[in-house]
Design a protein around this motif. Structure first.
Motif, PDB file in Angstrom:
ATOM      1  N   GLU A 141      -4.193   1.170 -11.624  1.00 52.40           N
ATOM      2  CA  GLU A 141      -3.613   2.226 -11.140  1.00 52.40           C
ATOM      3  C   GLU A 141      -3.032   2.235  -9.592  1.00 52.40           C
ATOM      4  O   GLU A 141      -3.796   1.374  -8.873  1.00 52.40           O
ATOM      5  CB  GLU A 141      -4.380   3.402 -11.103  1.00 52.40           C
ATOM      6  CG  GLU A 141      -5.732   3.465 -10.632  1.00 52.40           C
ATOM      7  CD  GLU A 141      -6.742   4.788 -10.769  1.00 52.40           C
ATOM      8  OE1 GLU A 141      -6.448   5.434 -11.850  1.00 52.40           O
ATOM      9  OE2 GLU A 141      -7.518   4.785 -10.206  1.00 52.40           O
ATOM     10  N   PHE A 142      -2.110   2.798  -9.326  1.00 54.02           N
ATOM     11  CA  PHE A 142      -1.684   2.950  -7.992  1.00 54.02           C
ATOM     12  C   PHE A 142      -1.127   4.331  -7.696  1.00 54.02           C
ATOM     13  O   PHE A 142      -0.858   5.070  -8.340  1.00 54.02           O
ATOM     14  CB  PHE A 142      -0.655   1.993  -7.621  1.00 54.02           C
ATOM     15  CG  PHE A 142       0.885   2.075  -8.327  1.00 54.02           C
ATOM     16  CD1 PHE A 142       1.894   2.549  -7.749  1.00 54.02           C
ATOM     17  CD2 PHE A 142       0.869   1.660  -9.896  1.00 54.02           C
ATOM     18  CE1 PHE A 142       3.093   2.777  -8.449  1.00 54.02           C
ATOM     19  CE2 PHE A 142       2.034   2.052 -10.429  1.00 54.02           C
ATOM     20  CZ  PHE A 142       3.072   2.545  -9.793  1.00 54.02           C
ATOM     21  N   ASP A 143      -0.937   4.734  -6.457  1.00 54.92           N
ATOM     22  CA  ASP A 143      -0.224   5.852  -5.768  1.00 54.92           C
ATOM     23  C   ASP A 143       1.067   5.720  -5.588  1.00 54.92           C
ATOM     24  O   ASP A 143       1.564   4.933  -4.776  1.00 54.92           O
ATOM     25  CB  ASP A 143      -1.085   6.063  -4.486  1.00 54.92           C
ATOM     26  CG  ASP A 143      -2.548   6.408  -4.811  1.00 54.92           C
ATOM     27  OD1 ASP A 143      -2.624   7.269  -5.799  1.00 54.92           O
ATOM     28  OD2 ASP A 143      -3.420   6.010  -3.966  1.00 54.92           O
ATOM     29  N   ASP A 144       2.004   6.472  -6.205  1.00 58.11           N
ATOM     30  CA  ASP A 144       3.406   6.623  -6.190  1.00 58.11           C
ATOM     31  C   ASP A 144       3.768   7.742  -5.077  1.00 58.11           C
ATOM     32  O   ASP A 144       3.044   8.904  -5.202  1.00 58.11           O
ATOM     33  CB  ASP A 144       4.094   6.556  -7.325  1.00 58.11           C
ATOM     34  CG  ASP A 144       5.649   6.669  -7.250  1.00 58.11           C
ATOM     35  OD1 ASP A 144       6.147   5.627  -7.393  1.00 58.11           O
ATOM     36  OD2 ASP A 144       6.237   7.918  -6.916  1.00 58.11           O
ATOM     37  N   ARG A 145       4.581   7.601  -4.102  1.00 62.30           N
ATOM     38  CA  ARG A 145       5.034   8.552  -3.015  1.00 62.30           C
ATOM     39  C   ARG A 145       5.565   9.874  -3.856  1.00 62.30           C
ATOM     40  O   ARG A 145       5.311  11.100  -3.178  1.00 62.30           O
ATOM     41  CB  ARG A 145       5.675   8.013  -1.883  1.00 62.30           C
ATOM     42  CG  ARG A 145       5.589   8.952  -0.680  1.00 62.30           C
ATOM     43  CD  ARG A 145       6.281   8.278   0.523  1.00 62.30           C
ATOM     44  NE  ARG A 145       6.033   9.147   1.509  1.00 62.30           N
ATOM     45  CZ  ARG A 145       6.932   8.954   2.749  1.00 62.30           C
ATOM     46  NH1 ARG A 145       7.692   7.829   2.769  1.00 62.30           N
ATOM     47  NH2 ARG A 145       6.947   9.937   3.563  1.00 62.30           N
ATOM     48  N   GLY A 148       2.728  10.441  -7.403  1.00 60.37           N
ATOM     49  CA  GLY A 148       1.354  10.610  -7.539  1.00 60.37           C
ATOM     50  C   GLY A 148       0.695   9.404  -8.212  1.00 60.37           C
ATOM     51  O   GLY A 148       1.090   8.348  -7.986  1.00 60.37           O
ATOM     52  N   ARG A 149      -0.658   9.530  -8.460  1.00 62.84           N
ATOM     53  CA  ARG A 149      -1.552   8.485  -9.153  1.00 62.84           C
ATOM     54  C   ARG A 149      -0.935   8.301 -10.540  1.00 62.84           C
ATOM     55  O   ARG A 149      -0.878   8.907 -11.339  1.00 62.84           O
ATOM     56  CB  ARG A 149      -2.783   9.037  -9.104  1.00 62.84           C
ATOM     57  CG  ARG A 149      -3.977   8.165  -9.831  1.00 62.84           C
ATOM     58  CD  ARG A 149      -3.975   6.629  -9.216  1.00 62.84           C
ATOM     59  NE  ARG A 149      -4.247   6.902  -7.750  1.00 62.84           N
ATOM     60  CZ  ARG A 149      -5.440   6.296  -7.247  1.00 62.84           C
ATOM     61  NH1 ARG A 149      -6.313   6.205  -8.186  1.00 62.84           N
ATOM     62  NH2 ARG A 149      -5.733   6.597  -5.806  1.00 62.84           N
ATOM     63  N   ILE A 150      -0.765   6.982 -10.551  1.00 65.75           N
ATOM     64  CA  ILE A 150      -0.047   6.252 -11.777  1.00 65.75           C
ATOM     65  C   ILE A 150      -1.106   5.337 -12.339  1.00 65.75           C
ATOM     66  O   ILE A 150      -1.689   4.545 -11.752  1.00 65.75           O
ATOM     67  CB  ILE A 150       1.205   5.542 -11.648  1.00 65.75           C
ATOM     68  CG1 ILE A 150       2.266   6.412 -10.787  1.00 65.75           C
ATOM     69  CG2 ILE A 150       1.636   4.907 -12.810  1.00 65.75           C
ATOM     70  CD1 ILE A 150       2.812   7.482 -12.060  1.00 65.75           C
ATOM     71  N   SER A 151      -1.448   5.759 -13.968  1.00 66.46           N
ATOM     72  CA  SER A 151      -2.284   4.694 -14.437  1.00 66.46           C
ATOM     73  C   SER A 151      -1.438   3.823 -15.466  1.00 66.46           C
ATOM     74  O   SER A 151      -0.559   4.527 -16.290  1.00 66.46           O
ATOM     75  CB  SER A 151      -3.393   5.369 -15.115  1.00 66.46           C
ATOM     76  OG  SER A 151      -4.159   6.021 -14.257  1.00 66.46           O
TER      77      SER A 151
END
Length: 296
Positions: A141-145, A148-151
């Motif tokens: 997962e990562f944070d998209d500005r 938000g949080r993307i899995s």
């Protein structure tokens, strides 16, 4: 406007002319960079010669120019950076992070579409094989500005993906990470169709010891049948006769609510307005059917 350390980019492939979906990605990345007093770079992703259209790269650059999207510095061409890609691929190999694979697409499809690691311990060597990354440190997962949080699916995150194809061409995920790192890109602004590969790219950033950029994935312009506007789906090229109207439609698609009277203005006037009013928070989270009309 203060000068910042922000550096963004737009990286089209020369497989055809820019279309409305391309303009969304170009404008979004341009406005995000310029609104922060940052640099905006252009890279031509000519990694795959069989898919390239002669003259498309020059046409793309002329179109950006005519739409007022002027870049900083020299244009980077991936086709001229093969030695750099090979250097870092060799480094990963020395560290035991890669291996050769002779699995066909049909075999992978039979396994459910995700490569199952068949060649991990076969110790293949020589030409004619793909080179895969040992995904021992997957990113889930990562944070998209914007989003938000993307899995992403676990199987996709853990797949040993290709870094160099069996035909000798470098893979997108390897090249894009090296290019963005070498160019000092601080935030990647691009279409939401590239969300899933982001976790693979983050994994590579970490393996190579590069600072990770921020991420912002823009909504996609869809056709009436729900498919994204793309060169493969025969999206019409951007108009050179109705630049003002097309820019206005792109700003509206990005949720910026440009005034109606701006539609007849020049590219420079529209972009000046857009920079003064740029609001990342106003960008829609969902992709949607575009009402953009092509003009002959």
């Amino acid at each position: 406007m203060p000068i910042s350390s922000y550096t963004g980019r737009f990286a089209p492939s020369p497989s055809g002319p820019l279309h409305f979906g391309s303009l969304i990605a170009a404008m979004g990345s341009y406005l995000q960079a310029r609104a922060q007093g940052g640099r905006w770079l252009v890279r031509i992703e000519d990694l795959d010669p069989p898919r390239e259209v002669p003259g498309a790269a020059d046409l793309i650059l002329r179109t950006l120019d005519s739409y007022g999207l002027h870049w900083d510095g020299e244009v980077v061409y991936q086709s001229r950076r093969h030695p750099r890609y090979q250097q870092l691929l060799d480094e990963l190999g020395i560290r035991g992070m890669t291996y050769h694979c002779d699995c066909s697409r049909a075999r992978i499809q039979e396994a459910g579409g995700i490569y199952p690691g068949h060649c991990r311990s076969r110790d293949l060597s020589g030409a004619g094989h793909a080179i895969r990354l040992r995904m021992d440190q997957p990113v889930y997962e990562f944070d998209d500005r914007l989003l938000g949080r993307i899995s992403v699916p676990i199987a996709l995150a853990e797949e040993d993906f290709i870094l160099k194809r069996r035909d000798g061409l470098f893979a997108y995920n390897l090249a894009v990470v090296i290019d963005d790192a070498d160019s000092g890109i601080t935030e990647v602004v691009r279409g939401a169709d590239l969300i899933e590969p982001t976790v693979r790219q983050i994994a590579l950033y970490r393996l190579l010891g590069y600072p990770e950029p921020g991420w912002l994935h823009l909504p996609l312009a869809l056709q009436s049948d729900g498919r994204k506007l793309s060169k493969q789906n025969h999206a019409p090229p951007l108009s050179q006769q109705h630049i003002g109207q097309t820019l206005w439609q792109a700003l509206a698609f990005l949720g910026q609510c440009p005034p109606a009277e701006l539609a007849g203005a020049s590219a420079d006037i529209q972009l000046t307005w857009a920079l003064q009013h740029w609001s990342m928070r106003s960008i829609p989270h969902r992709s949607s059917e575009t009402t953009h009309a092509s003009h002959s």
